[in-house]
Design an enzyme around this catalytic site. Sequence first.
Site, PDB file in Angstrom:
ATOM      1  N   HIS A  23     -29.207   5.394 -13.893  1.00 13.96           N
ATOM      2  CA  HIS A  23     -29.205   6.485 -12.910  1.00 13.96           C
ATOM      3  C   HIS A  23     -27.771   6.955 -12.687  1.00 13.96           C
ATOM      4  O   HIS A  23     -27.490   8.157 -12.718  1.00 13.96           O
ATOM      5  CB  HIS A  23     -29.825   5.999 -11.600  1.00 13.96           C
ATOM      6  CG  HIS A  23     -29.502   6.838 -10.407  1.00 13.96           C
ATOM      7  ND1 HIS A  23     -30.023   8.092 -10.215  1.00 13.96           N
ATOM      8  CD2 HIS A  23     -28.693   6.614  -9.336  1.00 13.96           C
ATOM      9  CE1 HIS A  23     -29.563   8.597  -9.078  1.00 13.96           C
ATOM     10  NE2 HIS A  23     -28.744   7.719  -8.525  1.00 13.96           N
ATOM     11  N   ASP A  52     -12.638  35.307 -22.994  1.00  5.86           N
ATOM     12  CA  ASP A  52     -13.491  34.160 -23.314  1.00  5.86           C
ATOM     13  C   ASP A  52     -12.657  32.907 -23.076  1.00  5.86           C
ATOM     14  O   ASP A  52     -11.517  32.981 -22.613  1.00  5.86           O
ATOM     15  CB  ASP A  52     -13.959  34.205 -24.785  1.00  5.86           C
ATOM     16  CG  ASP A  52     -15.219  33.375 -24.998  1.00  5.86           C
ATOM     17  OD1 ASP A  52     -15.319  32.276 -24.415  1.00  5.86           O
ATOM     18  OD2 ASP A  52     -16.123  33.840 -25.724  1.00  5.86           O
ATOM     19  N   TRP A 103     -23.083   0.632 -13.477  1.00  9.74           N
ATOM     20  CA  TRP A 103     -22.382   1.638 -14.286  1.00  9.74           C
ATOM     21  C   TRP A 103     -20.938   1.222 -14.565  1.00  9.74           C
ATOM     22  O   TRP A 103     -20.300   1.739 -15.464  1.00  9.74           O
ATOM     23  CB  TRP A 103     -22.430   3.014 -13.624  1.00  9.74           C
ATOM     24  CG  TRP A 103     -21.432   3.244 -12.524  1.00  9.74           C
ATOM     25  CD1 TRP A 103     -21.510   2.764 -11.252  1.00  9.74           C
ATOM     26  CD2 TRP A 103     -20.232   4.009 -12.585  1.00  9.74           C
ATOM     27  NE1 TRP A 103     -20.425   3.187 -10.526  1.00  9.74           N
ATOM     28  CE2 TRP A 103     -19.621   3.953 -11.312  1.00  9.74           C
ATOM     29  CE3 TRP A 103     -19.589   4.754 -13.584  1.00  9.74           C
ATOM     30  CZ2 TRP A 103     -18.422   4.598 -11.021  1.00  9.74           C
ATOM     31  CZ3 TRP A 103     -18.387   5.391 -13.285  1.00  9.74           C
ATOM     32  CH2 TRP A 103     -17.825   5.307 -12.021  1.00  9.74           C
ATOM     33  N   SER A 127     -16.681  14.661 -25.461  1.00  7.53           N
ATOM     34  CA  SER A 127     -17.116  15.971 -24.988  1.00  7.53           C
ATOM     35  C   SER A 127     -16.317  16.417 -23.767  1.00  7.53           C
ATOM     36  O   SER A 127     -15.816  17.542 -23.711  1.00  7.53           O
ATOM     37  CB  SER A 127     -18.604  15.919 -24.657  1.00  7.53           C
ATOM     38  OG  SER A 127     -18.969  17.041 -23.907  1.00  7.53           O
ATOM     39  N   SER A 128     -16.156  15.503 -22.787  1.00  5.74           N
ATOM     40  CA  SER A 128     -15.421  15.879 -21.579  1.00  5.74           C
ATOM     41  C   SER A 128     -13.974  16.201 -21.893  1.00  5.74           C
ATOM     42  O   SER A 128     -13.413  17.145 -21.346  1.00  5.74           O
ATOM     43  CB  SER A 128     -15.410  14.732 -20.561  1.00  5.74           C
ATOM     44  OG  SER A 128     -16.677  14.321 -20.289  1.00  5.74           O
ATOM     45  N   HIS A 177     -11.392   5.573 -10.199  1.00  5.82           N
ATOM     46  CA  HIS A 177     -11.101   6.295  -8.977  1.00  5.82           C
ATOM     47  C   HIS A 177     -10.765   7.756  -9.207  1.00  5.82           C
ATOM     48  O   HIS A 177     -11.344   8.629  -8.570  1.00  5.82           O
ATOM     49  CB  HIS A 177     -10.103   5.600  -8.059  1.00  5.82           C
ATOM     50  CG  HIS A 177     -10.291   6.125  -6.675  1.00  5.82           C
ATOM     51  ND1 HIS A 177     -11.312   5.709  -5.865  1.00  5.82           N
ATOM     52  CD2 HIS A 177      -9.709   7.152  -6.035  1.00  5.82           C
ATOM     53  CE1 HIS A 177     -11.324   6.434  -4.772  1.00  5.82           C
ATOM     54  NE2 HIS A 177     -10.361   7.311  -4.846  1.00  5.82           N
ATOM     55  N   GLU A 207     -11.888   9.422 -11.531  1.00  7.90           N
ATOM     56  CA  GLU A 207     -13.200   9.973 -11.898  1.00  7.90           C
ATOM     57  C   GLU A 207     -13.962  10.454 -10.661  1.00  7.90           C
ATOM     58  O   GLU A 207     -14.617  11.490 -10.680  1.00  7.90           O
ATOM     59  CB  GLU A 207     -14.007   8.903 -12.646  1.00  7.90           C
ATOM     60  CG  GLU A 207     -15.467   9.250 -12.897  1.00  7.90           C
ATOM     61  CD  GLU A 207     -15.678  10.365 -13.906  1.00  7.90           C
ATOM     62  OE1 GLU A 207     -14.765  10.584 -14.747  1.00  7.90           O
ATOM     63  OE2 GLU A 207     -16.734  11.019 -13.864  1.00  7.90           O
ATOM     64  N   TYR A 231     -12.706  11.699  -8.059  1.00  4.39           N
ATOM     65  CA  TYR A 231     -12.145  12.994  -7.665  1.00  4.39           C
ATOM     66  C   TYR A 231     -12.481  14.075  -8.665  1.00  4.39           C
ATOM     67  O   TYR A 231     -12.582  15.250  -8.305  1.00  4.39           O
ATOM     68  CB  TYR A 231     -10.641  12.860  -7.419  1.00  4.39           C
ATOM     69  CG  TYR A 231     -10.421  12.028  -6.183  1.00  4.39           C
ATOM     70  CD1 TYR A 231     -10.703  12.557  -4.936  1.00  4.39           C
ATOM     71  CD2 TYR A 231     -10.029  10.701  -6.264  1.00  4.39           C
ATOM     72  CE1 TYR A 231     -10.584  11.788  -3.792  1.00  4.39           C
ATOM     73  CE2 TYR A 231      -9.904   9.928  -5.132  1.00  4.39           C
ATOM     74  CZ  TYR A 231     -10.190  10.480  -3.896  1.00  4.39           C
ATOM     75  OH  TYR A 231     -10.086   9.720  -2.785  1.00  4.39           O
ATOM     76  N   SER A 269     -14.345  26.675  -1.421  1.00  3.30           N
ATOM     77  CA  SER A 269     -13.247  27.571  -1.051  1.00  3.30           C
ATOM     78  C   SER A 269     -13.473  28.992  -1.550  1.00  3.30           C
ATOM     79  O   SER A 269     -12.827  29.928  -1.088  1.00  3.30           O
ATOM     80  CB  SER A 269     -11.917  27.047  -1.617  1.00  3.30           C
ATOM     81  OG  SER A 269     -11.690  25.749  -1.173  1.00  3.30           O
ATOM     82  N   HIS A 286      -8.701  -0.447  -4.323  1.00  5.58           N
ATOM     83  CA  HIS A 286      -9.507  -0.562  -3.102  1.00  5.58           C
ATOM     84  C   HIS A 286     -10.976  -0.807  -3.434  1.00  5.58           C
ATOM     85  O   HIS A 286     -11.766  -1.078  -2.546  1.00  5.58           O
ATOM     86  CB  HIS A 286      -9.317   0.645  -2.165  1.00  5.58           C
ATOM     87  CG  HIS A 286      -9.885   1.932  -2.648  1.00  5.58           C
ATOM     88  ND1 HIS A 286      -9.318   3.137  -2.378  1.00  5.58           N
ATOM     89  CD2 HIS A 286     -10.969   2.215  -3.389  1.00  5.58           C
ATOM     90  CE1 HIS A 286     -10.026   4.111  -2.917  1.00  5.58           C
ATOM     91  NE2 HIS A 286     -11.036   3.568  -3.545  1.00  5.58           N
ATOM     92  N   HIS A 287     -11.333  -0.695  -4.707  1.00  9.29           N
ATOM     93  CA  HIS A 287     -12.681  -1.088  -5.122  1.00  9.29           C
ATOM     94  C   HIS A 287     -12.772  -2.588  -5.344  1.00  9.29           C
ATOM     95  O   HIS A 287     -13.821  -3.101  -5.694  1.00  9.29           O
ATOM     96  CB  HIS A 287     -13.072  -0.376  -6.421  1.00  9.29           C
ATOM     97  CG  HIS A 287     -13.107   1.112  -6.290  1.00  9.29           C
ATOM     98  ND1 HIS A 287     -14.247   1.799  -5.970  1.00  9.29           N
ATOM     99  CD2 HIS A 287     -12.140   2.045  -6.415  1.00  9.29           C
ATOM    100  CE1 HIS A 287     -13.986   3.094  -5.914  1.00  9.29           C
ATOM    101  NE2 HIS A 287     -12.716   3.271  -6.177  1.00  9.29           N
ATOM    102  N   THR A 296      -7.273  15.466   2.474  1.00 10.04           N
ATOM    103  CA  THR A 296      -8.684  15.826   2.571  1.00 10.04           C
ATOM    104  C   THR A 296      -8.964  16.481   3.910  1.00 10.04           C
ATOM    105  O   THR A 296      -9.700  17.481   3.992  1.00 10.04           O
ATOM    106  CB  THR A 296      -9.574  14.575   2.407  1.00 10.04           C
ATOM    107  OG1 THR A 296      -9.085  13.833   1.292  1.00 10.04           O
ATOM    108  CG2 THR A 296     -11.007  14.949   2.143  1.00 10.04           C
ATOM    109  N   LYS A 311      -7.944  20.071   3.958  1.00 13.30           N
ATOM    110  CA  LYS A 311      -8.925  20.970   3.350  1.00 13.30           C
ATOM    111  C   LYS A 311     -10.033  21.339   4.339  1.00 13.30           C
ATOM    112  O   LYS A 311     -10.367  22.515   4.495  1.00 13.30           O
ATOM    113  CB  LYS A 311      -9.543  20.296   2.122  1.00 13.30           C
ATOM    114  CG  LYS A 311      -8.590  20.300   0.945  1.00 13.30           C
ATOM    115  CD  LYS A 311      -9.245  19.789  -0.288  1.00 13.30           C
ATOM    116  CE  LYS A 311      -8.498  20.230  -1.507  1.00 13.30           C
ATOM    117  NZ  LYS A 311      -8.584  21.663  -1.753  1.00 13.30           N
ATOM    118  N   ARG A 335     -26.143  -4.144  -2.260  1.00 17.91           N
ATOM    119  CA  ARG A 335     -26.645  -3.111  -3.167  1.00 17.91           C
ATOM    120  C   ARG A 335     -27.186  -3.770  -4.425  1.00 17.91           C
ATOM    121  O   ARG A 335     -27.010  -4.954  -4.647  1.00 17.91           O
ATOM    122  CB  ARG A 335     -25.529  -2.129  -3.501  1.00 17.91           C
ATOM    123  CG  ARG A 335     -24.349  -2.758  -4.194  1.00 17.91           C
ATOM    124  CD  ARG A 335     -23.154  -1.831  -4.220  1.00 17.91           C
ATOM    125  NE  ARG A 335     -23.335  -0.781  -5.204  1.00 17.91           N
ATOM    126  CZ  ARG A 335     -22.306  -0.164  -5.820  1.00 17.91           C
ATOM    127  NH1 ARG A 335     -21.066  -0.494  -5.551  1.00 17.91           N
ATOM    128  NH2 ARG A 335     -22.523   0.774  -6.698  1.00 17.91           N
TER     129      ARG A 335
END
Lengths: 401, 179, 527
Positions: free
Chosen positions: C79, C108, C144, C171-172, C255, C257, C259, C270, C304-305, C330, C333, C452
């Site tokens: 998932h 283009d 994951w 690809s990315s 991390h 990722e 963002y 915005s 921090h993870h 943040t 914003k 979890r």
Amino acid sequence: MKSTSLKKAIATAIGLTLGGSVMAADKHSTPLNMTQGATDISHEVYDLHMAIFYVCCVIGLAVFGVMFYSIFKHRKSKGAVAAKFHHSTTVEIIWTAVPLIILISMAIPAAKTLIAMEDTSEADMTVKITGLQWKWHYEYMGEDVSFYSQLNAEHNIARQLDSGVDVSQYHWYLKDVDNELVLPVGKKIRFLHTAADVIHAWWVPALAVKKDAIPGFINENWAMINEPGVYRGKCAELCGRDHGFMPVVVRAVSQEEFDAWLIEKKGGTAEPVAVAEAAPAAEGSNTAVATAGGGGAAAEVSMESQMARGGEVYAQQCAACHQVNGQGIPPTFPAITGSAVATGPVDAHIDIIANGKPGTAMAAFKGRLSDEDIAAVITFQRNGLGNSVGDSVQASQVAGN
Amino acid sequence: MEILERKSRTLQVSIKLVFVVVGMFGFGYLMVPIYNILCDITGLNGKTGIISTVQAGELVIDEDRWVNVEFTGTVNVSGPWDFKPGQDSIKVRPGKQYKISYTAKNLADREVVGQAVPSVAPRVASKYFSKTECFCFTSQVFEANEEKDMPVVFVVDPALPKSVDSLVLSYTFFDTGEK
Amino acid sequence: MSAAADSHHDDHHHGPEKNFVKRWLYTTNHKDLGTLYLWFAFAMFFVGGLMALVIRAELFSPGLQFVDPQFFNSMTTMHAIVMIFGGVMPAFVGLANWMIPMMIGGPDMALPRLNNWSFWIMPFALAIFLSTLLMDGGGPASGWTLYAPLSLQGGDSFAFVIVSIHFMGISSVMGSINIIATILNMRAPGMTLMKMPLFVWTWLITAFLLIAVIPVFAGAVTMLLTDRYFGTSFFSAAGGGDPVMYQHIFWFFGHPEVYILILPAFGIVSQIIPTFARKPLFGYSSMVYATGSIAFLSFIVWAHHMFTVGMPLAGELFFMFATMMIAVPTGVKVFNWIATMWRGSMTFETPMLFALGFVVMFTFGGFSGLMLAMTPADIQYHDTYFVVAHFHYVLVPGAIFSIIAACYYWLPKWTGNMYDERLGKIHFWSSTFFVNLLFFPMHFVGLAGMPRRIPDYNLQFADMNMWASIGAFGFGGSQLLLLYIVIKCIKGGEKATDQVWEGAEGLEWTVASPAPYHTFETPPEIK
């Protein structure tokens, strides 16, 4: 930081909006909020948690208040005409600086608590906790007492897919174990954490103790429990199939009760044939080897008692992977029913149970279980679960292997 | 004309970015030695140091201080051993060398090869804990059912922070299946 | 590469290819590829969503009813990967493809043929990934994050997982190179960097993040692969490695990722809020700097993870402080968006509703993020449903709401037709109701001690999990409505004007609706 009346007022306000949930949060050990726990540290952590929560609530009320005011007031349908401003250095400096100050004021108490949490010096006793798929092993360092602790056997049957058991009859469903970790109150207890296969994490919320158990490495943290009681926790780090089924139960007792328990535990491990309940877990590896050496001439155990005991050991040790009905989960966990090993030569069967199978999840049980238990579970596998080889394996056969 | 110029700029940017990509892939691997060096300097992961007997002899013994050292052993599920320290704990003087031992017994009827992995808690102490001799330096071969007494000679650096009054030396035995 | 540009130049003056297969397989047109990316992402949202529904069905009540725990773990793992790499990221790339050239006045993307290639890798990568479910031993089940040594147990489907992750990464990365080259080189004369719409800015920064961290992830999973099959021991203590090192390398990617999944959302919001407030964006330059700071900070907060792995105290303190710092840009914003609304002249069409939903619920996720930053409290929160609630608030009513908002916002420009506003509003309110029913109770079960990634739980968590499961099915069902609205809009509807929205400003609103196959072949004039 804030006056209590203000705290309560905010709690009420938020509580009303969130359906009363935070109202309940101020009461002790409600199921909707973090526990205040049973140690000084866990209380500090709870206070930090509530403090930052209230800070967030205040900021949230202010920010969303302005936003919703604007949404209701500055809408075109009410004839609002758009202003043209798009910049204000003063405002921007203020809303950068104010959060910064709030953050620093939160970081200081957090740092203090963290420093206290990490200080494991001057511990009164040490307990080594080893995580295994999917149980815990506890060792009271220097006391020669050690045992395994795993999910309550009844729960283990109830939690199987299509077990047909109504799990709501168990109050502590998935939160109860066969052997509790008994600890004295009022003592600084250092926990050492390691693992024997993959990463686990030993977590007891009431002690505010959570640490990863990493194979090959040793971690530590500590707790000093203030009140006697039973504190329940879980493995917190995904550790494979039965990650959700390895609970932790800590029983905190007075020092006298603890001393008595420890003596009993030491005496208990000396008995060569432990009672069924304690059999799979209570025997440390030392005892298992000692029994193997001294019990060579032990009398043959009858088939019926072998099957009964083997069935219990199977439910405790094997059923997690090979399933209660012996069908396994191929290909990772092969079926035992009709398998070449369980219906073939007995020596090969003993070898695989005793020594494990390298490169797979099959562990070596010699040293983990007594020879009697290994013999019993092999007998059970050969004559139960739909197999009927007919032989009864004896501890002496296991000992010689 | 402008289109051609744009194409060449695009090409330049793309090539630079491809270099960045390759560089970052390399950086992923570079993190391995960086991590190990950082661990050596800070004791980040609790791995212990190795020093020569000569270096160990040069340390000044701190006669005013006792440090309690506890020992423990763990067997990884991969292996059929019984493995335990010969003593639960000893009190040591920082700077002085001590010899202790672990016993390991192969419970299997076949030859097995094991590797012991040391780890020290608390982790800040690990860089002050050094061994001059250890069974963990090389992998160990066990004949069927062989029992071995395995010595460790270690020294605690007198520079060990004063806040550490007790430390734990842990070994985990892994079946490596090869020599 | 120049050949690619040449062939592209050739079809400049033609419309789309008539043959359906040829058109979509060979297309190098940024609008076609944008459409492909968006449909692909939409399909993957449903695939990942079905997996989530398997999880929520099993968690509806205590006891195991439907799936084996191993399969449950596969579902949580897959998932996440399907949603992140197959859903959110391709959706943002699709929006970038469609809108960035039009927003900066370019004809283009800079590398059209590469663009085709980077899209068509994705379906194959995801097909390989999903096929592992049919293999011996089942799909990946170690989360994951693929933490070693757990990820090294299990079947040989692991090798396929790694290969598919490599393809998704390639690809990315190609998509990002293309986006950077486009933004740097394809802007119309006079479109200076500080005049670019914020969506373009946030994507530029996101693309740099992708280029910096996807290769690191590729390195990490390659190490897993060689550990498993080629006898290396990067992450095995037995061979001198360290499983914790995997976590450091992973989160150095992981991390930023996070963002990557949220910065383009900031850009979208915005764009939308000024349009419907009929007022220019407040603090444009501070928005750009805040985005840049967030991107920078994302590289120094990864541990921090990992507050429970046993780091030295100094490390824990550093990562706590650095993490708390993220709240500052943040916050800037969020304040800027509110200041944009302040004294505006607002209307509340569906894109605006989703954008406002984003602001409110993303901020919820931000608050729980701030709580998680406090290390002592994090030790209690870590690996519980509180964390699940936190990142789902950031990603679902955060990132995904912004994608939905963007689709409603630009759909009239893409199709030439207005979508059904009434259905759009129903879609918003039902999504918002159910998404909160789904994720809000998770805070409580997490705080009360539910870890979890578990398939079964004690009775004390039963009520909240039941609500969450009901919310999940409601939210999933609401998205079928979105599918219907989109199809209905493509088929017809009220004709859209060129500007579409009264307050809309920007180059994309100066071209016809639907946008012609080729736009800005002669660069527009920038005021």
